[in-house]
Design a protein around this motif. Structure first.
Motif, PDB file in Angstrom:
ATOM      1  N   ILE B 151       0.853  -1.182   0.000  1.00 35.85           N
ATOM      2  CA  ILE B 151       0.000   0.000   0.000  1.00 35.85           C
ATOM      3  C   ILE B 151       0.888   1.231   0.000  1.00 35.85           C
ATOM      4  O   ILE B 151       1.845   1.314   0.770  1.00 35.85           O
ATOM      5  CB  ILE B 151      -0.935  -0.026   1.222  1.00 35.85           C
ATOM      6  CG1 ILE B 151      -1.904  -1.204   1.066  1.00 35.85           C
ATOM      7  CG2 ILE B 151      -1.684   1.288   1.372  1.00 35.85           C
ATOM      8  CD1 ILE B 151      -2.689  -1.508   2.306  1.00 35.85           C
ATOM      9  N   THR B 152       0.590   2.171  -0.911  1.00 36.70           N
ATOM     10  CA  THR B 152       1.436   3.358  -0.988  1.00 36.70           C
ATOM     11  C   THR B 152       0.699   4.621  -0.548  1.00 36.70           C
ATOM     12  O   THR B 152       1.334   5.631  -0.277  1.00 36.70           O
ATOM     13  CB  THR B 152       1.972   3.572  -2.419  1.00 36.70           C
ATOM     14  OG1 THR B 152       0.863   3.607  -3.322  1.00 36.70           O
ATOM     15  CG2 THR B 152       2.908   2.433  -2.822  1.00 36.70           C
ATOM     16  N   LYS B 153      -0.637   4.560  -0.488  1.00 38.86           N
ATOM     17  CA  LYS B 153      -1.361   5.765  -0.075  1.00 38.86           C
ATOM     18  C   LYS B 153      -2.687   5.392   0.575  1.00 38.86           C
ATOM     19  O   LYS B 153      -3.411   4.538   0.059  1.00 38.86           O
ATOM     20  CB  LYS B 153      -1.615   6.659  -1.298  1.00 38.86           C
ATOM     21  CG  LYS B 153      -2.133   8.042  -0.972  1.00 38.86           C
ATOM     22  CD  LYS B 153      -2.022   8.930  -2.206  1.00 38.86           C
ATOM     23  CE  LYS B 153      -2.260  10.388  -1.886  1.00 38.86           C
ATOM     24  NZ  LYS B 153      -1.982  11.247  -3.046  1.00 38.86           N
ATOM     25  N   ILE B 154      -2.987   6.054   1.688  1.00 42.55           N
ATOM     26  CA  ILE B 154      -4.290   5.915   2.337  1.00 42.55           C
ATOM     27  C   ILE B 154      -4.820   7.325   2.546  1.00 42.55           C
ATOM     28  O   ILE B 154      -4.127   8.156   3.137  1.00 42.55           O
ATOM     29  CB  ILE B 154      -4.175   5.211   3.705  1.00 42.55           C
ATOM     30  CG1 ILE B 154      -3.525   3.828   3.560  1.00 42.55           C
ATOM     31  CG2 ILE B 154      -5.539   5.091   4.378  1.00 42.55           C
ATOM     32  CD1 ILE B 154      -3.183   3.180   4.909  1.00 42.55           C
ATOM     33  N   MET B 155      -6.013   7.593   2.020  1.00 42.97           N
ATOM     34  CA  MET B 155      -6.627   8.904   2.288  1.00 42.97           C
ATOM     35  C   MET B 155      -7.958   8.642   2.970  1.00 42.97           C
ATOM     36  O   MET B 155      -8.778   7.876   2.457  1.00 42.97           O
ATOM     37  CB  MET B 155      -6.865   9.663   0.990  1.00 42.97           C
ATOM     38  CG  MET B 155      -5.566   9.974   0.244  1.00 42.97           C
ATOM     39  SD  MET B 155      -5.706  11.414  -0.839  1.00 42.97           S
ATOM     40  CE  MET B 155      -6.850  10.803  -2.047  1.00 42.97           C
ATOM     41  N   GLY B 156      -8.160   9.283   4.106  1.00 37.93           N
ATOM     42  CA  GLY B 156      -9.383   9.003   4.838  1.00 37.93           C
ATOM     43  C   GLY B 156     -10.167  10.235   5.206  1.00 37.93           C
ATOM     44  O   GLY B 156      -9.609  11.239   5.653  1.00 37.93           O
ATOM     45  N   ILE B 157     -11.488  10.143   4.991  1.00 38.89           N
ATOM     46  CA  ILE B 157     -12.410  11.052   5.673  1.00 38.89           C
ATOM     47  C   ILE B 157     -12.871  10.239   6.868  1.00 38.89           C
ATOM     48  O   ILE B 157     -13.726   9.359   6.748  1.00 38.89           O
ATOM     49  CB  ILE B 157     -13.586  11.440   4.759  1.00 38.89           C
ATOM     50  CG1 ILE B 157     -13.082  12.297   3.606  1.00 38.89           C
ATOM     51  CG2 ILE B 157     -14.663  12.184   5.561  1.00 38.89           C
ATOM     52  CD1 ILE B 157     -14.160  12.730   2.624  1.00 38.89           C
ATOM     53  N   VAL B 158     -12.204  10.459   8.005  1.00 42.46           N
ATOM     54  CA  VAL B 158     -12.411   9.579   9.158  1.00 42.46           C
ATOM     55  C   VAL B 158     -13.008  10.322  10.341  1.00 42.46           C
ATOM     56  O   VAL B 158     -13.037   9.804  11.457  1.00 42.46           O
ATOM     57  CB  VAL B 158     -11.094   8.875   9.568  1.00 42.46           C
ATOM     58  CG1 VAL B 158     -10.709   7.816   8.524  1.00 42.46           C
ATOM     59  CG2 VAL B 158      -9.967   9.869   9.748  1.00 42.46           C
ATOM     60  N   ASN B 159     -13.490  11.543  10.102  1.00 39.62           N
ATOM     61  CA  ASN B 159     -14.166  12.285  11.158  1.00 39.62           C
ATOM     62  C   ASN B 159     -15.472  12.840  10.607  1.00 39.62           C
ATOM     63  O   ASN B 159     -15.469  13.717   9.732  1.00 39.62           O
ATOM     64  CB  ASN B 159     -13.268  13.407  11.694  1.00 39.62           C
ATOM     65  CG  ASN B 159     -13.955  14.201  12.790  1.00 39.62           C
ATOM     66  OD1 ASN B 159     -14.723  15.113  12.513  1.00 39.62           O
ATOM     67  ND2 ASN B 159     -13.720  13.816  14.025  1.00 39.62           N
ATOM     68  N   GLY B 160     -16.586  12.299  11.102  1.00 40.25           N
ATOM     69  CA  GLY B 160     -17.889  12.662  10.564  1.00 40.25           C
ATOM     70  C   GLY B 160     -18.289  14.089  10.877  1.00 40.25           C
ATOM     71  O   GLY B 160     -18.939  14.753  10.055  1.00 40.25           O
ATOM     72  N   THR B 161     -17.905  14.585  12.042  1.00 39.96           N
ATOM     73  CA  THR B 161     -18.290  15.944  12.441  1.00 39.96           C
ATOM     74  C   THR B 161     -17.747  16.973  11.462  1.00 39.96           C
ATOM     75  O   THR B 161     -18.488  17.827  10.956  1.00 39.96           O
ATOM     76  CB  THR B 161     -17.730  16.245  13.852  1.00 39.96           C
ATOM     77  OG1 THR B 161     -18.197  15.243  14.744  1.00 39.96           O
ATOM     78  CG2 THR B 161     -18.161  17.609  14.326  1.00 39.96           C
ATOM     79  N   THR B 162     -16.457  16.883  11.170  1.00 44.75           N
ATOM     80  CA  THR B 162     -15.869  17.873  10.260  1.00 44.75           C
ATOM     81  C   THR B 162     -16.380  17.689   8.842  1.00 44.75           C
ATOM     82  O   THR B 162     -16.552  18.660   8.106  1.00 44.75           O
ATOM     83  CB  THR B 162     -14.333  17.781  10.275  1.00 44.75           C
ATOM     84  OG1 THR B 162     -13.958  16.401  10.157  1.00 44.75           O
ATOM     85  CG2 THR B 162     -13.772  18.322  11.572  1.00 44.75           C
ATOM     86  N   ASN B 163     -16.665  16.439   8.442  1.00 43.01           N
ATOM     87  CA  ASN B 163     -17.184  16.256   7.085  1.00 43.01           C
ATOM     88  C   ASN B 163     -18.595  16.820   6.966  1.00 43.01           C
ATOM     89  O   ASN B 163     -18.955  17.389   5.935  1.00 43.01           O
ATOM     90  CB  ASN B 163     -17.164  14.779   6.679  1.00 43.01           C
ATOM     91  CG  ASN B 163     -17.149  14.613   5.169  1.00 43.01           C
ATOM     92  OD1 ASN B 163     -16.368  15.266   4.481  1.00 43.01           O
ATOM     93  ND2 ASN B 163     -18.052  13.795   4.658  1.00 43.01           N
ATOM     94  N   TYR B 164     -19.370  16.693   8.053  1.00 38.26           N
ATOM     95  CA  TYR B 164     -20.699  17.306   8.073  1.00 38.26           C
ATOM     96  C   TYR B 164     -20.581  18.821   7.922  1.00 38.26           C
ATOM     97  O   TYR B 164     -21.280  19.443   7.115  1.00 38.26           O
ATOM     98  CB  TYR B 164     -21.416  16.941   9.380  1.00 38.26           C
ATOM     99  CG  TYR B 164     -22.715  17.656   9.565  1.00 38.26           C
ATOM    100  CD1 TYR B 164     -23.887  17.159   9.006  1.00 38.26           C
ATOM    101  CD2 TYR B 164     -22.776  18.856  10.272  1.00 38.26           C
ATOM    102  CE1 TYR B 164     -25.089  17.842   9.159  1.00 38.26           C
ATOM    103  CE2 TYR B 164     -23.965  19.538  10.430  1.00 38.26           C
ATOM    104  CZ  TYR B 164     -25.114  19.032   9.871  1.00 38.26           C
ATOM    105  OH  TYR B 164     -26.303  19.710  10.008  1.00 38.26           O
ATOM    106  N   ILE B 165     -19.665  19.413   8.688  1.00 46.58           N
ATOM    107  CA  ILE B 165     -19.512  20.878   8.657  1.00 46.58           C
ATOM    108  C   ILE B 165     -19.064  21.344   7.271  1.00 46.58           C
ATOM    109  O   ILE B 165     -19.642  22.264   6.686  1.00 46.58           O
ATOM    110  CB  ILE B 165     -18.505  21.330   9.739  1.00 46.58           C
ATOM    111  CG1 ILE B 165     -19.098  21.097  11.139  1.00 46.58           C
ATOM    112  CG2 ILE B 165     -18.131  22.804   9.561  1.00 46.58           C
ATOM    113  CD1 ILE B 165     -18.124  21.326  12.288  1.00 46.58           C
ATOM    114  N   LEU B 166     -18.062  20.696   6.704  1.00 47.95           N
ATOM    115  CA  LEU B 166     -17.565  21.122   5.386  1.00 47.95           C
ATOM    116  C   LEU B 166     -18.597  20.889   4.291  1.00 47.95           C
ATOM    117  O   LEU B 166     -18.729  21.691   3.365  1.00 47.95           O
ATOM    118  CB  LEU B 166     -16.257  20.390   5.055  1.00 47.95           C
ATOM    119  CG  LEU B 166     -15.049  20.769   5.923  1.00 47.95           C
ATOM    120  CD1 LEU B 166     -13.868  19.845   5.636  1.00 47.95           C
ATOM    121  CD2 LEU B 166     -14.640  22.225   5.721  1.00 47.95           C
TER     122      LEU B 166
END
Lengths: 428, 428
Positions: B151-166
């Protein structure tokens, strides 16, 4: 340390990828599996053929039995395809106590229960992550990741060829036949594309997913199948106008353990995550009572993606060998299969009708829907390009498949309808 | 058959979900695990509190040690949260030969290696699927599904609160502070939102994902962290104009085993699958050398989704108990950690600058980029709303973090720049 010895059946695209990964990732695989892994023998169709990967010619044979019968081989990796003869190889390998990793969806969809039963009896692993959705570890996810949940719906874009065709048609307004031809030239579709475009390939994969998701042995003949060859530019254009993309979806549903499985062109609301899965990519959307909505996305085919899944299974076999627990995992299928009747299967429908352009036509048509108690979500009527013809687009509310069959039968004897152009499922 | 006996630490949101699933899915869990599962004891903060789920009061205790010290208990499920005291409970449970399932990202990010080492020494399972991305089985996927790949890259949206806000800011053009206030009223953000909005929660999860993905022990202090509280409406609007959404992304990268991990607001090209992950949903995008692009999407939090992962781990513990192989899985971390320097970390940048509105300003600014050998992909200059001020938006090509630090330092002493409004990473 003595390596685990692997015999490979097949050295086509996926087989070459398996060799590349096993040879190229030795140190990583040793770290993961705790043991070296060595490919000892490879059965090929033609020993004289030039290969894209360096292989000791002494390892090649044209007779698969040379591999199966070799007592030194611990694990058979089957990536040759085929059904009856291949099944015989695999059953004999199991009888000889060899573990099996296969990428063969056709075999597992048709003979999975028999092969897995033989494996359990002989304390052998039979793993088949690569058989569905190439590089996406969806089989592990259904068996282990969601072992705690009751899965009620699985929707899959599990055939890259048809998704490529539909994506192109949608983006470029091109016709099915033009795009198919292009896909064949690019190698995304086979010379005889029937198995892909008529939905059979997807049906085999959905058989496997439904079996694992609902923990009951679903058979290929339980899957109702319709392909994409009838999808027209106009269907896609109307779908877009109403906010939908057309995808070839495998849909497996279970309510109170009653199951239905189908593959068909489906209008998917474009806010649904699966509507954005484009090109040759695959995705499996899983809805569980507790977990809710999840989706797993990735490459559905190709040398290295598929080989990734094959070799991950190989690592699991090696780990199990070290623990002495091969073939001892609890069976993941423990429910009796109960199928829904057409009266129990229910979804929204998109219909496109060519009708006579005169007064009272819409009334006659809506009267039929009313008779079968199918209520309508939206109706669009517009003049057609044809002379004295109108086009009517209907989206129904949820209606049983039995009721819709009644409606379509009644339409056949309704004089104002010239042609039922399209009938598709609607989701999201 | 003797049931496997579970002791629960904590009966908050997730704990309640665990009780609901274990009680409600008894038959299915028996089918999966091959053994009944029984919750025998539950440590709660306040025994008098009213519960949303029917529980035999005799099972409750206010002292976690009552659960840890009970010799009848086989498995501890820790869903109480906390770090130091909770670590003491878990280490003692392991010392007593109990298996542990935990949803505690803080604990695993800070003390994972120590806890897992103790578990291996005592032949105990410690499983923590629920600690990252709630209902998405991403930990299993990294350990098993991609065991064969690098695996060379992991990108995560791992926080629901901030994703809700954005997501809200992007959809409604609303300001950060207005949306945060609304999120707090709806219970999507806590009264003190610091850990979420400043990226610490995401950093803890990325520590766990990077460790598993790159097979090397990444520590929380290795993660460079920037939160979303500085993201303005204008950043989002400019991003949109250029075809990007702004997301709080955890990004872990590895090249030749040199690792970097960060959490920061990132402009993601809207054709990238992770750009379409909205609201409180989470997603983890994984790129492997062989498999290519994959993405795993689902609910990142909530009672039942998180409990799904906890109980799936519990099923694994029970299966291992039946096979006698708890704590015997090969360690999934076998590489030495090597961190990239700022000169080795490289990505595209988005900059928004407020500058004096006079001749030669752009020349001075581009001169600084040239000095540090940062080349530019696009530049937009436009009058600002402020008097005699212009706004300059720059997107760079890939540039090292060291070079960008040089540019930003040089900007501080550049008289024509009034204000460096924003500097964000760009992906896709």
């Amino acid at each position: 340390m003595k390596p685990v010895k692997v015999g490979l059946l097949g050295l086509g695209t996926v087989g070459t990828g398996v060799v590349r990964i096993v040879e190229g990732h030795q140190a990583d695989l040793f770290g993961q599996a705790g043991s070296p892994i060595s490919i000892e023998k490879i059965a090929v169709k033609n020993m004289a053929k030039l290969r894209n990967v360096a292989i000791d010619a002494g390892k090649l044979t044209e007779d698969p039995w040379d591999v199966i019968n070799d007592p030194e081989i611990d694990v058979i990796v089957e990536v040759m395809g085929g059904i009856d003869q291949t099944k015989a190889y695999i059953l004999e390998a199991i009888a000889r106590g060899k573990h099996v990793v296969t990428a063969n969806k056709d075999l597992m969809a048709l003979h999975g229960p028999e092969i897995l039963a033989a494996a359990r009896e002989n304390r052998c692993d039979v793993l088949y992550e690569a058989s569905v959705a190439g590089g996406i570890p969806i089989i592990r996810t259904l068996i282990e990741g969601f072992s705690s949940d009751r899965i009620t719906k699985i929707m899959g874009i599990v055939n890259g060829t048809t998704n490529y065709i539909l994506t192109k048609m949608s983006r470029e307004g091109a016709s099915y036949h033009d795009v198919l031809k292009e896909a064949q030239e690019l190698g995304y579709a086979e010379a005889d594309p029937t198995s892909d475009v008529e939905g059979l390939d997807a049906a085999r994969k959905m058989t496997i997913l439904a079996t694992l998701g609902f923990r009951a042995n679903v058979a290929l003949e339980d899957v109702s199948v319709k392909g994409i060859s009838s999808v027209g530019k106009d269907d896609i254009a109307f779908g877009k106008r109403l906010g939908y993309e057309i995808k070839l979806l495998g849909i497996a549903e279970s309510q109170d353990d009653f199951i239905s499985v189908s593959v068909q062109p489906t209008l998917v609301k474009n806010s649904h995550p699966i509507a954005a899965v484009n090109g040759v990519f695959n995705a499996v959307y899983v809805y569980g009572e507790a977990v809710g909505e999840t989706m797993f996305y990735g490459p559905g085919a190709g040398e290295l993606p598929t080989a990734t899944s094959v070799v991950a299974d190989l690592v699991t076999v090696v780990k199990n060998l070290k623990l002495g627990v091969n073939g001892m995992q609890a069976a993941s299928v423990f429910k009796e299969k109960k199928l829904k009747t057409d009266a129990q299967i229910s979804y929204k429908n998109f219909l496109r009708l060519h009708v006579e352009d005169r007064a009272g036509v819409l009334a006659k048509i809506t009267q039929v829907f009313a008779e079968y108690e199918v209520s309508l979500e939206s109706v669009i009527q517009q003049p057609s390009t044809e002379h004295s013809e109108a086009e009517i687009i209907v989206i129904t509310h949820n209606a049983s498949k039995a009721a819709m069959n009644g409606v379509l039968q009644a339409f056949e004897s309704l004089d104002v309808i010239r042609n039922v152009k399209s009938v598709y499922r609607v989701e999201g």
